[in-house]
Design an enzyme around this catalytic site. Structure first.
Site, PDB file in Angstrom:
ATOM      1  N   ALA A  59       0.837  -1.208   0.000  1.00 43.53           N
ATOM      2  CA  ALA A  59       0.000   0.000   0.000  1.00 43.53           C
ATOM      3  C   ALA A  59       0.869   1.254   0.000  1.00 43.53           C
ATOM      4  O   ALA A  59       2.060   1.212   0.334  1.00 43.53           O
ATOM      5  CB  ALA A  59      -0.917   0.010   1.218  1.00 43.53           C
ATOM      6  N   THR A  60       0.263   2.367  -0.370  1.00 46.08           N
ATOM      7  CA  THR A  60       0.939   3.658  -0.342  1.00 46.08           C
ATOM      8  C   THR A  60       0.040   4.709   0.295  1.00 46.08           C
ATOM      9  O   THR A  60      -1.175   4.543   0.363  1.00 46.08           O
ATOM     10  CB  THR A  60       1.299   4.143  -1.766  1.00 46.08           C
ATOM     11  OG1 THR A  60       0.094   4.315  -2.521  1.00 46.08           O
ATOM     12  CG2 THR A  60       2.221   3.164  -2.472  1.00 46.08           C
ATOM     13  N   ILE A  61       0.658   5.785   0.754  1.00 44.48           N
ATOM     14  CA  ILE A  61      -0.074   7.014   1.054  1.00 44.48           C
ATOM     15  C   ILE A  61       0.052   7.882  -0.191  1.00 44.48           C
ATOM     16  O   ILE A  61       1.146   8.056  -0.730  1.00 44.48           O
ATOM     17  CB  ILE A  61       0.467   7.731   2.314  1.00 44.48           C
ATOM     18  CG1 ILE A  61      -0.317   9.034   2.566  1.00 44.48           C
ATOM     19  CG2 ILE A  61       1.956   7.991   2.250  1.00 44.48           C
ATOM     20  CD1 ILE A  61       0.043   9.734   3.874  1.00 44.48           C
ATOM     21  N   SER A  62      -1.077   8.363  -0.679  1.00 45.06           N
ATOM     22  CA  SER A  62      -1.073   9.132  -1.920  1.00 45.06           C
ATOM     23  C   SER A  62      -0.264  10.413  -1.775  1.00 45.06           C
ATOM     24  O   SER A  62      -0.041  10.930  -0.667  1.00 45.06           O
ATOM     25  CB  SER A  62      -2.511   9.488  -2.331  1.00 45.06           C
ATOM     26  OG  SER A  62      -3.252   8.337  -2.638  1.00 45.06           O
ATOM     27  N   HIS A  67      -4.380  14.112  -2.698  1.00 48.97           N
ATOM     28  CA  HIS A  67      -5.331  14.328  -1.605  1.00 48.97           C
ATOM     29  C   HIS A  67      -6.005  15.693  -1.757  1.00 48.97           C
ATOM     30  O   HIS A  67      -7.214  15.831  -1.551  1.00 48.97           O
ATOM     31  CB  HIS A  67      -4.607  14.243  -0.259  1.00 48.97           C
ATOM     32  CG  HIS A  67      -4.334  12.850   0.190  1.00 48.97           C
ATOM     33  ND1 HIS A  67      -3.223  12.499   0.932  1.00 48.97           N
ATOM     34  CD2 HIS A  67      -5.043  11.698   0.011  1.00 48.97           C
ATOM     35  CE1 HIS A  67      -3.262  11.206   1.189  1.00 48.97           C
ATOM     36  NE2 HIS A  67      -4.346  10.707   0.648  1.00 48.97           N
ATOM     37  N   ASP A 155     -13.527  -5.407   3.141  1.00 51.50           N
ATOM     38  CA  ASP A 155     -13.410  -5.268   1.693  1.00 51.50           C
ATOM     39  C   ASP A 155     -14.098  -3.986   1.252  1.00 51.50           C
ATOM     40  O   ASP A 155     -15.321  -3.942   1.088  1.00 51.50           O
ATOM     41  CB  ASP A 155     -14.036  -6.484   1.011  1.00 51.50           C
ATOM     42  CG  ASP A 155     -13.802  -6.497  -0.497  1.00 51.50           C
ATOM     43  OD1 ASP A 155     -13.309  -5.481  -1.032  1.00 51.50           O
ATOM     44  OD2 ASP A 155     -14.114  -7.526  -1.128  1.00 51.50           O
ATOM     45  N   GLY A 156     -13.322  -2.939   1.070  1.00 50.80           N
ATOM     46  CA  GLY A 156     -13.884  -1.641   0.714  1.00 50.80           C
ATOM     47  C   GLY A 156     -14.570  -1.624  -0.625  1.00 50.80           C
ATOM     48  O   GLY A 156     -15.362  -0.722  -0.905  1.00 50.80           O
ATOM     49  N   THR A 228      -7.790  -4.221  -4.784  1.00 50.62           N
ATOM     50  CA  THR A 228      -7.829  -5.655  -5.005  1.00 50.62           C
ATOM     51  C   THR A 228      -8.025  -6.373  -3.678  1.00 50.62           C
ATOM     52  O   THR A 228      -8.401  -5.758  -2.679  1.00 50.62           O
ATOM     53  CB  THR A 228      -6.529  -6.097  -5.717  1.00 50.62           C
ATOM     54  OG1 THR A 228      -6.589  -7.485  -6.010  1.00 50.62           O
ATOM     55  CG2 THR A 228      -5.293  -5.823  -4.874  1.00 50.62           C
ATOM     56  N   GLN A 233      -2.698  -7.865  -3.067  1.00 50.87           N
ATOM     57  CA  GLN A 233      -2.029  -6.626  -2.706  1.00 50.87           C
ATOM     58  C   GLN A 233      -0.689  -6.906  -2.054  1.00 50.87           C
ATOM     59  O   GLN A 233       0.330  -6.284  -2.394  1.00 50.87           O
ATOM     60  CB  GLN A 233      -2.909  -5.806  -1.761  1.00 50.87           C
ATOM     61  CG  GLN A 233      -2.239  -4.481  -1.340  1.00 50.87           C
ATOM     62  CD  GLN A 233      -3.185  -3.580  -0.583  1.00 50.87           C
ATOM     63  OE1 GLN A 233      -4.352  -3.456  -0.924  1.00 50.87           O
ATOM     64  NE2 GLN A 233      -2.670  -2.946   0.453  1.00 50.87           N
TER      65      GLN A 233
END
Length: 237
Positions: A59-62, A67, A155-156, A228, A233
């Site tokens: 994962a990443t922080i955008s 933002h 699960d978003g 996903t 992921q």
């Protein structure tokens, strides 16, 4: 240009985003100023770089400019008392900024402002627990305790029905197609900001009108990590 927006401090980063015309609202600038990105990244020394950063688990922080773009796009629906869903909530950073917008602190002019709710959902349990610690470190422990911020492991792609419908839905990873479950969970009216695509990705805004009509508009090309399942992921698939 967005790459020129990096700063040596949180405030300098926000000033640079405003100088480049990415932030145009004082409300957004004020909310972002209340949330120190150093509390939500793995390497605090890089917190104010205007670039996406890994937070582990695939994962990443955008990047801050993304933002800011999302907040500016959604701002007409991010009002005090609103209910917001942040899909792929990761470090909890955007949930914190959204909290300050929908649950403002009392002031002499407005001693009892409406209090909203922000739900962050991520399918990596370790990230959810880390995000809670980040929010507590940033002074938002009380909002977690009283439910104004709720960080969920799930699960978003299916949204989060217990708090639906939502005035605003933000999605922080690219879905291969627009998830109908998220559209269904928008209020009438309501708005979603979501990256869509696999090899070629774009940001789409999805707006549900007061009559229930759904309007979709492509905004800009982007590159996000995929929305996903957890195993894919973690394995970078």
């Amino acid at each position: 240009m967005a790459w020129r927006c990096s700063g040596r401090s949180n405030n300098e980063l926000i000033r640079n985003l405003a100088r480049q015309g990415i932030i145009t609202s004082d409300m957004i600038a004020d909310a972002m100023a209340k949330v120190d990105r150093a509390n939500y990244v793995v390497r605090p020394g890089d917190a104010y770089q205007d670039s996406p950063q890994s937070i582990g688990h695939g994962a990443t922080i955008s990047a801050p400019h993304m933002h800011a773009h999302a907040l500016e796009n959604l701002l007409p629906y991010i009002r005090p008392g609103a209910t917001v869903l942040d899909v792929g909530s990761g470090s909890g950073y955007l949930a914190a900024v959204l909290h300050h917008l929908v649950s403002p602190v009392p002031s002499p002019d407005n001693p009892n402002p409406p209090q909203g709710k922000v739900v962050g959902i991520d399918h990596i349990p370790e990230l959810v627990e880390w995000s809670k610690r980040n929010l507590e470190r940033d002074g938002l422990g009380a909002a977690l305790q009283d439910g104004r911020i709720e960080m969920i492991s799930g699960d978003g792609r299916q949204g989060y029905l217990p708090a639906a419908p939502y005035d605003v839905i933000h999605v922080g990873a690219a879905a291969p197609t627009l998830p109908q479950a998220l559209i269904d969970q928008l209020k009438t009216p309501g708005k979603m900001f979501i990256p869509v695509g696999i090899y070629s990705q774009s940001i789409w805004e999805v707006e549900k009108t007061v009559t229930g009509d759904v309007r979709k508009r492509e905004l800009m090309g982007v590159m996000y990590v995929p929305l996903t399942d957890p195993d894919r992921q973690r394995n970078g698939i």
